[in-house]
Scaffold this motif. Structure first.
Motif, PDB file in Angstrom:
ATOM      1  N   GLU A 660      18.959   4.637 -11.212  1.00 12.50           N
ATOM      2  CA  GLU A 660      17.699   5.156 -11.730  1.00 12.50           C
ATOM      3  C   GLU A 660      16.947   5.726 -10.532  1.00 12.50           C
ATOM      4  O   GLU A 660      16.441   5.000  -9.680  1.00 12.50           O
ATOM      5  CB  GLU A 660      16.906   4.027 -12.380  1.00 12.50           C
ATOM      6  N   LEU A 661      16.912   7.075 -10.434  1.00 13.85           N
ATOM      7  CA  LEU A 661      16.440   7.716  -9.217  1.00 13.85           C
ATOM      8  C   LEU A 661      14.940   7.512  -9.006  1.00 13.85           C
ATOM      9  O   LEU A 661      14.473   7.419  -7.872  1.00 13.85           O
ATOM     10  CB  LEU A 661      16.776   9.222  -9.243  1.00 13.85           C
ATOM     11  N   HIS A 662      14.145   7.446 -10.081  1.00 14.39           N
ATOM     12  CA  HIS A 662      12.706   7.241  -9.913  1.00 14.39           C
ATOM     13  C   HIS A 662      12.438   5.928  -9.171  1.00 14.39           C
ATOM     14  O   HIS A 662      11.683   5.882  -8.186  1.00 14.39           O
ATOM     15  CB  HIS A 662      12.008   7.212 -11.269  1.00 14.39           C
ATOM     16  N   ALA A 663      13.046   4.818  -9.658  1.00 10.37           N
ATOM     17  CA  ALA A 663      12.828   3.514  -9.034  1.00 10.37           C
ATOM     18  C   ALA A 663      13.375   3.492  -7.610  1.00 10.37           C
ATOM     19  O   ALA A 663      12.769   2.926  -6.695  1.00 10.37           O
ATOM     20  CB  ALA A 663      13.484   2.423  -9.883  1.00 10.37           C
ATOM     21  N   HIS A 664      14.553   4.097  -7.441  1.00  7.94           N
ATOM     22  CA  HIS A 664      15.169   4.125  -6.109  1.00  7.94           C
ATOM     23  C   HIS A 664      14.275   4.870  -5.120  1.00  7.94           C
ATOM     24  O   HIS A 664      14.090   4.426  -3.975  1.00  7.94           O
ATOM     25  CB  HIS A 664      16.538   4.800  -6.208  1.00  7.94           C
ATOM     26  N   CYS A 665      13.676   5.980  -5.561  1.00  6.70           N
ATOM     27  CA  CYS A 665      12.812   6.771  -4.685  1.00  6.70           C
ATOM     28  C   CYS A 665      11.554   5.970  -4.312  1.00  6.70           C
ATOM     29  O   CYS A 665      11.131   5.982  -3.156  1.00  6.70           O
ATOM     30  CB  CYS A 665      12.438   8.079  -5.385  1.00  6.70           C
ATOM     31  N   ARG A 666      10.963   5.255  -5.296  1.00 10.05           N
ATOM     32  CA  ARG A 666       9.761   4.453  -4.992  1.00 10.05           C
ATOM     33  C   ARG A 666      10.063   3.390  -3.945  1.00 10.05           C
ATOM     34  O   ARG A 666       9.285   3.157  -3.028  1.00 10.05           O
ATOM     35  CB  ARG A 666       9.239   3.802  -6.281  1.00 10.05           C
ATOM     36  N   GLN A 667      11.243   2.756  -4.059  1.00 11.58           N
ATOM     37  CA  GLN A 667      11.622   1.706  -3.115  1.00 11.58           C
ATOM     38  C   GLN A 667      11.783   2.272  -1.710  1.00 11.58           C
ATOM     39  O   GLN A 667      11.301   1.689  -0.740  1.00 11.58           O
ATOM     40  CB  GLN A 667      12.920   1.040  -3.591  1.00 11.58           C
ATOM     41  N   VAL A 668      12.461   3.420  -1.594  1.00 14.34           N
ATOM     42  CA  VAL A 668      12.690   4.021  -0.276  1.00 14.34           C
ATOM     43  C   VAL A 668      11.367   4.455   0.342  1.00 14.34           C
ATOM     44  O   VAL A 668      11.116   4.236   1.537  1.00 14.34           O
ATOM     45  CB  VAL A 668      13.672   5.215  -0.385  1.00 14.34           C
ATOM     46  N   VAL A 669      10.479   5.053  -0.478  1.00 11.57           N
ATOM     47  CA  VAL A 669       9.197   5.499   0.047  1.00 11.57           C
ATOM     48  C   VAL A 669       8.361   4.311   0.518  1.00 11.57           C
ATOM     49  O   VAL A 669       7.662   4.385   1.544  1.00 11.57           O
ATOM     50  CB  VAL A 669       8.445   6.322  -1.024  1.00 11.57           C
ATOM     51  N   GLU A 670       8.469   3.198  -0.208  1.00 14.29           N
ATOM     52  CA  GLU A 670       7.711   2.007   0.192  1.00 14.29           C
ATOM     53  C   GLU A 670       8.166   1.518   1.565  1.00 14.29           C
ATOM     54  O   GLU A 670       7.362   1.087   2.404  1.00 14.29           O
ATOM     55  CB  GLU A 670       7.891   0.905  -0.857  1.00 14.29           C
ATOM     56  N   GLU A 671       9.467   1.583   1.826  1.00  9.79           N
ATOM     57  CA  GLU A 671       9.974   1.186   3.145  1.00  9.79           C
ATOM     58  C   GLU A 671       9.441   2.110   4.236  1.00  9.79           C
ATOM     59  O   GLU A 671       9.135   1.667   5.343  1.00  9.79           O
ATOM     60  CB  GLU A 671      11.505   1.197   3.132  1.00  9.79           C
ATOM     61  N   VAL A 672       9.347   3.413   3.925  1.00 13.53           N
ATOM     62  CA  VAL A 672       8.815   4.361   4.909  1.00 13.53           C
ATOM     63  C   VAL A 672       7.338   4.075   5.153  1.00 13.53           C
ATOM     64  O   VAL A 672       6.843   4.144   6.285  1.00 13.53           O
ATOM     65  CB  VAL A 672       9.027   5.815   4.436  1.00 13.53           C
ATOM     66  N   ARG A 673       6.604   3.692   4.083  1.00  7.06           N
ATOM     67  CA  ARG A 673       5.164   3.395   4.234  1.00  7.06           C
ATOM     68  C   ARG A 673       4.939   2.241   5.203  1.00  7.06           C
ATOM     69  O   ARG A 673       3.974   2.230   5.965  1.00  7.06           O
ATOM     70  CB  ARG A 673       4.567   3.045   2.873  1.00  7.06           C
ATOM     71  N   LEU A 674       5.823   1.221   5.167  1.00  6.20           N
ATOM     72  CA  LEU A 674       5.673   0.078   6.062  1.00  6.20           C
ATOM     73  C   LEU A 674       5.724   0.491   7.521  1.00  6.20           C
ATOM     74  O   LEU A 674       5.071  -0.113   8.372  1.00  6.20           O
ATOM     75  CB  LEU A 674       6.778  -0.951   5.762  1.00  6.20           C
ATOM     76  N   ALA A 675       6.530   1.555   7.816  1.00  7.70           N
ATOM     77  CA  ALA A 675       6.617   2.043   9.193  1.00  7.70           C
ATOM     78  C   ALA A 675       5.449   2.952   9.549  1.00  7.70           C
ATOM     79  O   ALA A 675       5.233   3.253  10.733  1.00  7.70           O
ATOM     80  CB  ALA A 675       7.927   2.783   9.403  1.00  7.70           C
ATOM     81  N   HIS A 676       4.723   3.433   8.554  1.00  5.73           N
ATOM     82  CA  HIS A 676       3.594   4.342   8.789  1.00  5.73           C
ATOM     83  C   HIS A 676       2.406   3.857   7.968  1.00  5.73           C
ATOM     84  O   HIS A 676       1.959   4.520   7.008  1.00  5.73           O
ATOM     85  CB  HIS A 676       3.961   5.779   8.394  1.00  5.73           C
ATOM     86  N   PRO A 677       1.828   2.677   8.308  1.00  8.09           N
ATOM     87  CA  PRO A 677       0.745   2.111   7.485  1.00  8.09           C
ATOM     88  C   PRO A 677      -0.526   2.956   7.488  1.00  8.09           C
ATOM     89  O   PRO A 677      -1.354   2.819   6.591  1.00  8.09           O
ATOM     90  CB  PRO A 677       0.504   0.741   8.132  1.00  8.09           C
ATOM     91  N   ASP A 678      -0.678   3.826   8.477  1.00  9.78           N
ATOM     92  CA  ASP A 678      -1.898   4.632   8.575  1.00  9.78           C
ATOM     93  C   ASP A 678      -1.801   5.948   7.818  1.00  9.78           C
ATOM     94  O   ASP A 678      -2.737   6.759   7.858  1.00  9.78           O
ATOM     95  CB  ASP A 678      -2.210   4.924  10.051  1.00  9.78           C
ATOM     96  N   ARG A 679      -0.664   6.236   7.157  1.00  2.00           N
ATOM     97  CA  ARG A 679      -0.479   7.517   6.468  1.00  2.00           C
ATOM     98  C   ARG A 679      -0.380   7.299   4.965  1.00  2.00           C
ATOM     99  O   ARG A 679       0.100   6.271   4.472  1.00  2.00           O
ATOM    100  CB  ARG A 679       0.795   8.238   6.941  1.00  2.00           C
ATOM    101  N   GLU A 680      -0.840   8.311   4.196  1.00  2.00           N
ATOM    102  CA  GLU A 680      -0.799   8.273   2.742  1.00  2.00           C
ATOM    103  C   GLU A 680       0.427   9.028   2.241  1.00  2.00           C
ATOM    104  O   GLU A 680       0.618  10.210   2.564  1.00  2.00           O
ATOM    105  CB  GLU A 680      -2.064   8.906   2.157  1.00  2.00           C
TER     106      GLU A 680
END
Length: 806
Positions: A660-680
């Motif tokens: 399910e690509l929608h859920a997979h994309c949200r998970q990957v983006v969340e991991e990227v957010r952890l590395a960039h907490p100051d960016r939206e």
């Protein structure tokens, strides 16, 4: 970028020295002083430099023309031939362009500057060709001698005004002159019947036995004579003895072998066919073809005028009874027919005068001055004096060539024939004649000579070999350069089997198939192949590129011509480059694979140290930096391994599973957010997201695109990630509001080792393989990816992923 002018001015002395040395090696330059060898070259260099700076205009161009005329005249005086003089201008081009050939492209002159230089040198070579007229002095004198003999015999061919011998009985002497001029052993002339569909045997000389040549020949048949009637160019028959029914019985019995001929085609209508033969087997050189064209063109004019005057003679007998019948006969003839009453100086014209020269009969008037006033001033006195002198001498036939004014402006070249009618006392009372426009034929002959000369020089300058294959007869002709490229001796003739034998065994079948394909009408006749040659006795391999075109008649290939060029050096460079690239890529893969073990050890050790409770703040920060650097190195190694697989392993492997690509994309983006907490990072999703993909590989795609968007966008701006289900595909789009990517970089963005615009986040930069891997993963899934980057709109990467494998 340096200009041609600057190269010339910096290297002036060196150019003069090398030019003088090269010219001094010519046979015709023996005995010349260094000053005479150099001649106007230094001043000519200055003129070329001035043209480079100013363009083709003004005083430099006039100076260049003066220097060329001076140089050519000087070379003629000291004995240079046309090839040697044109070779000097080729040498100038090589010396000048050699100054920058080894330099990088950005240090060479602009293409337009270089083109202007070579246009000027080509213009100089054209001037040489015009000056030498394409013939040697010996050839021109020989041509004049035999044309003079034909002209002398023409009056006999025209026949007696009162008693007309059949034309075929008067043409033998003319045919014998052409045979002698061509150094042939026999010659034949066939004239077309009134309908132009049958050729009637007319005159045979030399070894031909006229008694065996009595059958008419159809112009649409399979014979060599019929082929001549249909061809615009001279044709050869290599061996008449083995040509079967393509030639007549008389030819086969004559002992003649090689034949050469062409059609008589004045004013776009078949008049007849002329061909000659020699006893030995040999090809006819281009000069012989051109010489035969000149002679046969002149012969055509004589025969046509004889036929015309024969018609006029017959018409005169009828016209004495009926003036109306006379007018109908003259108007039926395409040439400008005139009828001069010598006693009253009145002149009547046929309608052909308006067709050829634009003058109506009313505009020319009814007086002889309407003719003489329109003759070119430089020709008028000669022509008028000549015709009156002939009348006064008691002669009957008159002929001249001159320039006649066209109503539309300008002069045309004409040939004019006339017959004088006398009364019982011998007094001239009437003269009837015909004018013919020969401007086009004269211009075509001169243009053909110039074109052949330019082509010959161009082929020599490019070091090309030339070949000519007749698929009908199997005759294959190669020049010396072509034989040298294939490692064959110069003396014997080349056969098609010999050509195949000189090709490397691994390329032989492919080369033969390319030739056979080119000889089929459906292929368009195109031939372009690169192959290896081994020559005779297994000589060293050489790479050759052969380019050619087949010529078809009636759906059958009748000629196959082309060139061959040595490309060994280019092929060697390509092979070396390929080897170096493959070695580098293999080395990257090996090193990347071997580096993973020590990096794994570093990662585990750092993790163990971070778990210790007694770490100070400074030590913890240091270990955190080591951990981040190790993770970045690990990502680079993964990228390098993927790059190696893509380049050497046939592509990045994927393993499709339901996702399910929608859920997979949200998970990957969340991991990227952890590395960039100051960016939206904004995620937008719509439509059906289920399909079959490699989840780990798509995580690479999403991570690389989002990290790339964060690295190349201002800190306070958001990054937008969108997944949208469509029919059969799911769209993945990543957008950022950074500065646009430079347009010149866009076409190369997905190539390896390519980075975006400068100014991105230095901490997140890679080695330039991220987008290359993204594109390969998307393509491995059967998808497409594109990028759009515009001022004010930001940058958007869009990937379309099929839900399932095709």
């Amino acid at each position: 970028m340096t200009t041609v002018a600057e190269f010339i001015e910096r290297n002036r002395e060196q150019l003069v020295e090398r030019y003088t040395e090269a010219v001094g090696k010519l046979e015709s330059a023996r005995g010349l002083t260094a000053y005479e060898r150099t001649d106007t070259f230094p001043e000519y260099l200055s003129t070329l430099a001035a043209i480079s700076r100013q363009g083709h205009r003004g005083d430099p161009v006039r100076t260049k023309k003066r220097l060329e005329e001076t140089h050519i005249s000087q070379r003629v005086r000291v004995g240079f031939n046309q090839e040697e003089v044109t070779g000097e201008y080729v040498l100038m081009g090589r010396l000048i362009s050699g100054l920058w050939e080894a330099l990088p492209l950005e240090q060479q002159p602009a293409q337009e500057d270089t083109r202007l230089l070579f246009e000027e040198l080509e213009g100089a070579m054209d001037q040489v060709i015009v000056s030498f007229s394409g013939y040697s002095q010996e050839d021109r004198q020989r041509e004049k001698r035999f044309l003079h003999r034909l002209n002398a015999l023409a009056m006999e061919v025209m026949g007696d005004g009162e008693y007309s011998v059949p034309l075929n009985e008067r043409l033998g002497a003319l045919v014998e002159v052409v045979q002698e001029a061509m150094r042939a052993d026999g010659a034949a002339l066939l004239l077309a019947d009134a309908g132009g569909m049958v050729l009637l045997p007319t005159t045979y000389t030399g070894r031909w036995n006229a008694r065996t040549e009595s059958e008419p020949v159809a112009v649409d048949g399979p014979t060599f004579v019929a082929r001549l009637a249909a061809s615009e160019e001279p044709l050869e028959l290599p061996d008449a003895a083995v040509a079967g029914h393509a030639v007549s019985e008389g030819v086969r019995q004559s002992g003649l072998h090689s034949l050469l001929g062409l059609r008589l085609w004045p004013h776009g209508k078949l008049l007849g066919v002329f061909y000659l033969g020699v006893a030995e087997l040999r090809p006819f050189e281009p000069q012989a073809r051109r010489y035969l064209e000149t002679l046969v063109e002149y012969l055509s004019g004589i025969i046509q005028k004889a036929l015309l005057l024969q018609q006029l003679r017959q018409a005169n007998e009828r016209l004495r009874k009926s003036e109306t019948l006379y007018r109908l006969a003259t108007e039926a003839i395409s040439d400008a027919i005139w009828d001069w009453n010598i006693q009253t100086d009145t002149l009547a014209w046929s309608g052909g005068v308006e067709k050829l020269f634009g003058h109506t009969r009313e505009q020319l008037g009814g007086h002889i001055s309407g003719w003489s006033d329109n003759i070119h001033p430089e020709d008028r006195e000669r022509v008028v004096h000549g015709i009156h002198e002939l009348i006064a001498s008691g002669a009957q036939r008159w002929k001249d060539e001159y320039r006649f004014l066209h109503r539309g402006g300008g002069y045309v070249h004409v040939t004019d024939h006339g017959l004088v009618e006398r009364d019982a006392s011998g007094r001239a009372v009437r003269m009837v004649g015909a004018m013919q426009d020969i401007t086009a034929s004269r211009g075509a002959s001169e243009a053909l000579r110039a074109s052949e000369d330019r082509l010959r020089l161009a082929v020599r300058a490019a070091e090309l070999g030339t070949w000519d294959f007749n698929p009908v007869t199997g005759l294959l002709r190669w020049d010396e350069r072509c034989k040298a490229l294939f490692g064959l001796p110069l003396e014997p003739e080349v056969t098609y089997e010999g050509f195949l034998a000189a090709i490397h065994p691994e390329d032989r079948e492919r080369a033969d198939a390319a030739v056979q394909r080119a000889l089929q009408p459906a292929s368009g006749g195109e031939y372009d192949i690169e192959l290896r040659t081994v020559g005779s006795k297994g000589r060293a391999v050489r790479w050759v590129r052969a380019i050619g075109r087949a010529v078809f008649e009636g759906g059958r290939a009748v000629r196959f011509i082309g060139t061959a060029q040595d490309i060994s050096e280019r092929k060697l460079q390509q092979q070396e480059s390929q080897k170096r690239a493959e070695f580098a890529e293999q080395l990257i893969g090996i090193v990347s694979h071997d580096l993973r073990n020590p990096l794994n050890a570093i990662t585990l050790s750092v993790a163990a140290l971070l778990r210790q409770e007694e770490l100070g703040e400074r030590q913890a920060k240091g270990l955190a930096r080591i951990s981040a650097a190790t993770e970045r190195a690990t990502r680079m190694i993964h990228d390098l391994l993927d790059f190696t697989r893509a380049r050497l392993g046939g592509g990045i492997p994927i393993e499709r599973k339901p996702l399910e690509l929608h859920a997979h994309c949200r998970q990957v983006v969340e991991e990227v957010r952890l590395a960039h907490p100051d960016r939206e990072v904004e995620v937008v999703q719509s439509g059906e997201g289920r399909g079959e993909w490699d989840g780990d590989r798509l995580a690479q795609v999403i991570t690389n695109l989002v990290n790339n968007a964060l690295a190349y966008s201002p800190p306070g701006t958001p990054v937008r990630v969108e997944t949208r289900g469509e029919d059969g595909t799911v769209l993945l789009r990543v957008h950022n509001a950074g500065k646009p990517i430079p347009p010149e970089l866009l076409p190369h963005l997905f190539e390896p080792m390519t980075r975006g615009r400068p100014g991105g986040d230095a901490a997140s930069r890679s080695i330039g393989l991220g987008l290359f891997i993204v594109a390969n993963v998307v393509h491995a899934h059967g998808g497409t990816i594109e990028v759009r980057s515009e001022p004010g709109e930001g940058t958007t990467f869009t990937a379309r992923l099929p839900r399932r494998a095709s």
